[in-house]
Design a protein around this motif. Structure first.
Motif, short mmCIF file in Angstrom:
data_model
loop_
_atom_site.label_atom_id
_atom_site.label_comp_id
_atom_site.label_asym_id
_atom_site.label_seq_id
_atom_site.Cartn_x
_atom_site.Cartn_y
_atom_site.Cartn_z
N LEU A 160 -3.04 2.25 -4.18
CA LEU A 160 -2.16 3.47 -4.50
C LEU A 160 -3.16 4.51 -5.17
N SER A 161 -2.52 5.74 -5.12
CA SER A 161 -3.56 6.64 -5.88
C SER A 161 -3.42 6.78 -7.25
N LYS A 162 -2.23 6.70 -7.95
CA LYS A 162 -2.24 6.95 -9.23
C LYS A 162 -1.62 5.71 -9.86
N VAL B 84 12.01 12.07 -3.45
CA VAL B 84 11.54 11.94 -5.01
C VAL B 84 10.92 10.36 -5.12
N GLY B 85 9.98 10.16 -5.92
CA GLY B 85 9.44 8.84 -5.89
C GLY B 85 8.02 8.77 -5.25
N SER B 86 7.68 10.03 -4.85
CA SER B 86 6.42 10.23 -3.98
C SER B 86 5.39 10.73 -4.97
N ASN B 87 4.17 10.48 -5.09
CA ASN B 87 3.48 11.00 -5.80
C ASN B 87 2.88 12.36 -5.32
N THR B 88 2.73 12.34 -3.90
CA THR B 88 2.38 13.60 -3.26
C THR B 88 3.28 14.75 -3.68
N ARG B 89 4.64 14.38 -3.93
CA ARG B 89 5.49 15.43 -4.12
C ARG B 89 5.36 15.75 -5.73
N VAL C 136 0.80 -1.18 -0.08
CA VAL C 136 0.05 0.04 0.02
C VAL C 136 1.04 1.21 -0.25
N VAL C 137 0.50 2.36 -0.71
CA VAL C 137 1.08 3.61 -0.86
C VAL C 137 0.95 4.04 0.80
N THR C 138 2.03 4.94 0.96
CA THR C 138 2.38 5.35 2.23
C THR C 138 1.05 5.84 3.09
N THR C 139 0.17 6.50 2.69
CA THR C 139 -1.08 6.99 3.21
C THR C 139 -1.96 5.90 3.57
N GLY C 140 -1.76 4.75 3.09
CA GLY C 140 -2.79 3.88 3.15
C GLY C 140 -2.35 3.25 4.43
N LEU D 123 -0.49 17.18 2.11
CA LEU D 123 -0.50 15.79 2.58
C LEU D 123 -1.97 15.25 2.33
N SER D 124 -2.20 14.05 2.23
CA SER D 124 -3.32 13.42 1.99
C SER D 124 -3.95 13.62 3.36
N LYS D 125 -5.34 13.95 3.44
CA LYS D 125 -5.95 14.02 4.66
C LYS D 125 -6.16 12.67 5.65
N HIS E 132 -8.51 16.20 -5.28
CA HIS E 132 -9.37 15.14 -5.35
C HIS E 132 -8.72 13.92 -6.02
N GLU E 133 -8.24 13.07 -5.17
CA GLU E 133 -7.61 11.69 -5.51
C GLU E 133 -8.31 10.60 -5.14
N SER E 134 -8.11 9.51 -5.58
CA SER E 134 -8.89 8.13 -5.06
C SER E 134 -7.79 7.26 -4.78
N ASP F 215 -11.97 8.05 -1.58
CA ASP F 215 -11.51 9.30 -1.69
C ASP F 215 -10.20 9.62 -1.08
N ASN F 216 -9.25 10.39 -1.67
CA ASN F 216 -7.90 10.48 -0.88
C ASN F 216 -7.57 12.06 -1.10
N PRO F 217 -8.19 12.86 -0.63
CA PRO F 217 -8.21 14.18 -0.78
C PRO F 217 -6.68 14.94 -0.32
N VAL G 275 4.37 -0.88 3.03
CA VAL G 275 4.00 0.32 3.17
C VAL G 275 5.21 1.25 2.28
N THR G 276 4.76 1.79 1.00
CA THR G 276 5.77 2.23 0.39
C THR G 276 5.45 3.47 -0.53
N ASN G 277 6.17 4.28 -1.28
CA ASN G 277 5.83 5.44 -2.13
C ASN G 277 5.50 4.71 -3.58
N HIS G 278 4.81 5.65 -4.23
CA HIS G 278 4.55 5.22 -5.83
C HIS G 278 5.36 4.45 -6.59
N HIS G 279 6.72 5.17 -6.29
CA HIS G 279 7.76 4.54 -7.39
C HIS G 279 8.27 3.28 -7.01
#
Ligand code: PGA
Length: 227
Positions: free
Chosen positions: A65-67, A115-120, A17-21, A159-161, A183-185, A81-83, A45-49
């Motif tokens: 993940l969100s993306k 680097v590698g984070s979608n939030t970034r 799962v992505v970090t916010t998960g 940050l993700s809410k 708004h991401e999901s 939702d992942n605002p 638990v890790t980032n998108h990359h």
């Protein structure tokens, strides 16, 4: 066996799962494993990359993940939702302002993920799209560390809410900035060619049902229902 009679599933479930998960999935796994105590779970638990890398190596049953990457053939379902919100220390000078112009954010230092984070990426994109300069004060590899740095007055961040648990609102606030929340999901995905195990399919179905009772606003509502 008794296990079969109860419809109990056995086997291993590998999830990334992505970090916010991590603010949501472990609890859900808890209730899942109470129903199916013979399931053995591995949760990364890790980032998108890093998730992209794991997909290329077919490491896991399911990825959250969100993306979802475009270059991998995936089955995907959006489930929550992942605002993304602008986060500041509680008594920040913008904290009581409404509809803050995006350009005002140029006046404040920012804390970015690695680097590698979608939030970034999302932060960079929004500044670029509006031809704004971002003042990067520092980069940190975790959402938790960023929250502490915001509290410490080092800067603002996006940050993700979901990262804002109810106790955070004693020290942090969300700024009302135009175009936010973004708004991401979250998507639950798996490789298209992959036949899911019974356990993975059972967890996927469970996730889709249970997540209907949950939103990213829940923590915020909890924090604000006391006054
Ligand atoms: P990230 O993704 O860890 O790659 O920044 C987090 C998210 O999309 O919620």
């Amino acid at each position: 066996t008794v296990a079969d009679l109860k419809g109990v599933k056995e086997g291993k479930l590998c999830l990334t799962v992505v970090t916010t998960g991590k603010y949501f999935i472990p609890r859900l796994l808890g209730s899942f494993c109470q129903i199916y105590p013979h399931v053995d779970v591995s949760l990364q638990v890790t980032n998108h990359h890093q998730i992209h890398q794991r997909m290329l190596e077919n490491k896991d049953d399911l990825y959250i993940l969100s993306k979802p990457p475009e270059d991998i053939d995936l089955e995907r379902r959006a489930f929550l939702d992942n605002p993304l919100v602008v986060v500041a220390p509680k008594n920040h000078i913008l904290s009581n302002q409404k509809n803050i112009p995006l350009s005002k954010l140029q006046n404040f230092p920012f804390i970015l993920r690695e680097v590698g984070s979608n939030t970034r990426k999302v932060i960079h994109k929004i500044f670029d799209d509006h031809n704004l300069e971002i003042q990067v004060r520092l980069e940190l590899g975790s959402n938790e560390a960023i929250k502490q740095a915001i509290i410490g007055g080092l800067g603002l961040s996006v940050l993700s809410k979901h990262t804002l648990t109810s106790s955070c609102y004693e020290e942090l606030c969300i700024l009302d900035v135009e175009t936010f929340p973004i708004h991401e999901s979250w998507y639950v995905t798996h490789l298209s060619g992959k036949k899911l195990s019974v356990v993975a399919q059972t967890f996927l179905d469970y996730l889709l049902v249970e997540s209907e009772n949950y939103t990213a606003d829940r923590q915020y509502d909890l924090a604000h229902s006391h006054h």
